[in-house]
Enzyme design. Structure first.
Site, PDB file in Angstrom:
ATOM      1  N   ASP A  83       0.894  -1.373  -0.051  1.00 35.37           N
ATOM      2  CA  ASP A  83      -0.168   0.109   0.143  1.00 35.37           C
ATOM      3  C   ASP A  83       0.887   1.127   0.030  1.00 35.37           C
ATOM      4  O   ASP A  83       1.925   1.125   0.230  1.00 35.37           O
ATOM      5  CB  ASP A  83      -0.944   0.099   1.316  1.00 35.37           C
ATOM      6  CG  ASP A  83      -2.090   0.785   1.096  1.00 35.37           C
ATOM      7  OD1 ASP A  83      -2.226   2.045   0.771  1.00 35.37           O
ATOM      8  OD2 ASP A  83      -3.269   0.105   0.827  1.00 35.37           O
ATOM      9  N   ASP A 100       3.311   2.388  -4.590  1.00 31.84           N
ATOM     10  CA  ASP A 100       2.265   2.959  -5.529  1.00 31.84           C
ATOM     11  C   ASP A 100       2.058   2.004  -7.030  1.00 31.84           C
ATOM     12  O   ASP A 100       3.069   1.968  -7.762  1.00 31.84           O
ATOM     13  CB  ASP A 100       2.779   4.382  -5.988  1.00 31.84           C
ATOM     14  CG  ASP A 100       2.063   5.199  -6.767  1.00 31.84           C
ATOM     15  OD1 ASP A 100       1.012   4.456  -7.464  1.00 31.84           O
ATOM     16  OD2 ASP A 100       1.955   6.238  -7.103  1.00 31.84           O
ATOM     17  N   ASN A 104      -6.292  -5.379  -5.527  1.00 31.71           N
ATOM     18  CA  ASN A 104      -7.360  -4.673  -4.689  1.00 31.71           C
ATOM     19  C   ASN A 104      -7.253  -3.192  -4.863  1.00 31.71           C
ATOM     20  O   ASN A 104      -8.167  -2.258  -4.836  1.00 31.71           O
ATOM     21  CB  ASN A 104      -7.288  -5.042  -3.350  1.00 31.71           C
ATOM     22  CG  ASN A 104      -8.359  -4.234  -2.521  1.00 31.71           C
ATOM     23  OD1 ASN A 104      -9.501  -4.436  -2.633  1.00 31.71           O
ATOM     24  ND2 ASN A 104      -7.738  -3.342  -1.653  1.00 31.71           N
ATOM     25  N   TYR A 154     -14.472   6.128 -12.542  1.00 33.94           N
ATOM     26  CA  TYR A 154     -14.342   4.802 -11.830  1.00 33.94           C
ATOM     27  C   TYR A 154     -15.085   3.690 -12.656  1.00 33.94           C
ATOM     28  O   TYR A 154     -14.673   2.640 -12.771  1.00 33.94           O
ATOM     29  CB  TYR A 154     -15.014   5.211 -10.470  1.00 33.94           C
ATOM     30  CG  TYR A 154     -14.955   3.991  -9.516  1.00 33.94           C
ATOM     31  CD1 TYR A 154     -13.782   3.820  -8.586  1.00 33.94           C
ATOM     32  CD2 TYR A 154     -16.068   3.247  -9.380  1.00 33.94           C
ATOM     33  CE1 TYR A 154     -13.650   2.836  -7.875  1.00 33.94           C
ATOM     34  CE2 TYR A 154     -15.939   2.246  -8.408  1.00 33.94           C
ATOM     35  CZ  TYR A 154     -14.761   1.833  -7.750  1.00 33.94           C
ATOM     36  OH  TYR A 154     -14.687   0.952  -6.791  1.00 33.94           O
ATOM     37  N   LYS A 172     -13.054   0.313 -13.845  1.00 32.66           N
ATOM     38  CA  LYS A 172     -13.530  -0.832 -13.458  1.00 32.66           C
ATOM     39  C   LYS A 172     -14.127  -1.727 -14.389  1.00 32.66           C
ATOM     40  O   LYS A 172     -14.102  -3.182 -14.428  1.00 32.66           O
ATOM     41  CB  LYS A 172     -14.543  -0.681 -12.154  1.00 32.66           C
ATOM     42  CG  LYS A 172     -13.963  -0.133 -11.084  1.00 32.66           C
ATOM     43  CD  LYS A 172     -12.680  -1.047 -10.528  1.00 32.66           C
ATOM     44  CE  LYS A 172     -12.268  -0.692  -9.005  1.00 32.66           C
ATOM     45  NZ  LYS A 172     -11.003  -1.381  -8.436  1.00 32.66           N
ATOM     46  N   THR A 199     -17.404   0.429   4.243  1.00 33.94           N
ATOM     47  CA  THR A 199     -15.759   0.925   4.167  1.00 33.94           C
ATOM     48  C   THR A 199     -15.727   2.465   3.504  1.00 33.94           C
ATOM     49  O   THR A 199     -16.665   2.892   2.665  1.00 33.94           O
ATOM     50  CB  THR A 199     -14.946   0.028   3.274  1.00 33.94           C
ATOM     51  OG1 THR A 199     -13.408   0.568   3.549  1.00 33.94           O
ATOM     52  CG2 THR A 199     -15.401  -0.093   1.981  1.00 33.94           C
TER      53      THR A 199
END
Length: 275
Positions: free
Chosen positions: A49, A75, A102, A167, A171, A202
């Protein structure tokens, strides 16, 4: 009929002993839950991460729970960093069996003509270029082990959703990249599947933390209201998604590749969307 979860059934569903897994975006949310679940099943886990403090906390938590984990800052949009990530993974564990792509960002909420070009490019860099780079550098290792890749896509890659052009596009790209990799690498013994979460409890990338308190409350209420309109009537807990990811990474899903699995409470089965 009662399923026998003892012996080989339990092993197929749960054990990752001797296997090494790399989870990107594992500082929180679905990534953290997946890293913990894989470690609990016996995998050695690399937690990757950009968020160093939170990523280190994930690794510490796994070790405190009796698992094996190491944090590596990365990154995923930067080729040199991803290459180094895989080199360090090999140095730590000597092999790689599971890649969980992820890491992702939302890009904020606006219509396309209102979106800054740099913002579009950053979403694409993390959400689509990132899985490409991680797959590129991981696949040679996965092919040696008959490994598995699971890409975290989104229901927004399957449908058009309001004020999320980058987004949705990114995706959607992850979904069809998943199918294409399944075609090319199935003959090499690598399975590639994707999970499409819906409304998950989340805060992606700390987005609500960047809003003023009133806006943050409104954003959460809007998500909960939308989730309430779907068949199961609620948001999912991250562990509910992580369990599906672990299943796809396990031998229990040994004849699945190129599959796009929704974990969405039925939201993509309806037209019930409240903007």
């Amino acid at each position: 009929m009662t399923l026998d979860l003892e012996g080989s059934h339990r092993e197929a569903l749960g054990t990752f002993d001797g296997r090494a897994a790399l989870v990107t975006g594992a500082s929180g949310g679905i990534g953290r839950a997946t890293a913990r679940a894989l470690a609990a099943a016996g995998a050695q886990v690399i937690v990757a991460d950009m968020a160093v403090e939170a990523g280190e906390d994930t690794a510490r938590t796994i070790r405190a729970e009796g698992g094996t984990a190491q944090f590596i800052a990365c990154d995923v949009s930067e080729p040199e960093q991803v290459s180094a990530l895989l080199e360090q993974t090999m140095a730590a564990f000597g092999h790689l069996d599971v890649l969980i792509n992820n890491a992702g960002i939302s890009g904020g909420a606006q219509r396309l003509h209102e979106m800054e070009i740099d913002a579009w490019d950053r979403v694409m860099a993390v959400n689509l270029r990132g899985p490409f780079l991680c797959a590129k550098y991981a696949l040679p290792h996965l092919m040696k082990r008959g490994g598995v890749m699971v890409n975290i896509a989104s229901t927004y890659g399957l449908i058009g959703a309001p004020q999320a052009p980058a987004y949705c596009a990114s995706k959607g790209g992850v979904i069809n990249l998943t199918r294409q990799l399944a075609v090319d690498y199935g003959p090499s013994g690598v399975r590639v599947n994707a999970v499409c979460p819906g409304y998950i409890d989340t805060d992606m990338g700390g987005q609500r933390g960047r809003l003023d308190p009133q806006q943050a409350v409104a954003a959460l209420e809007r998500r909960e209201s939308n989730a309430a309109r779907q068949p199961l009537g609620r948001q999912a807990h991250v562990d509910e998604v992580a369990r599906v990811v672990v299943f796809l990474a396990s031998e229990a899903s040994s004849f699945m590749t190129g599959s796009i699995v929704t974990v969405d409470g039925g939201c993509t089965s309806t037209f019930n969307y409240n903007q």
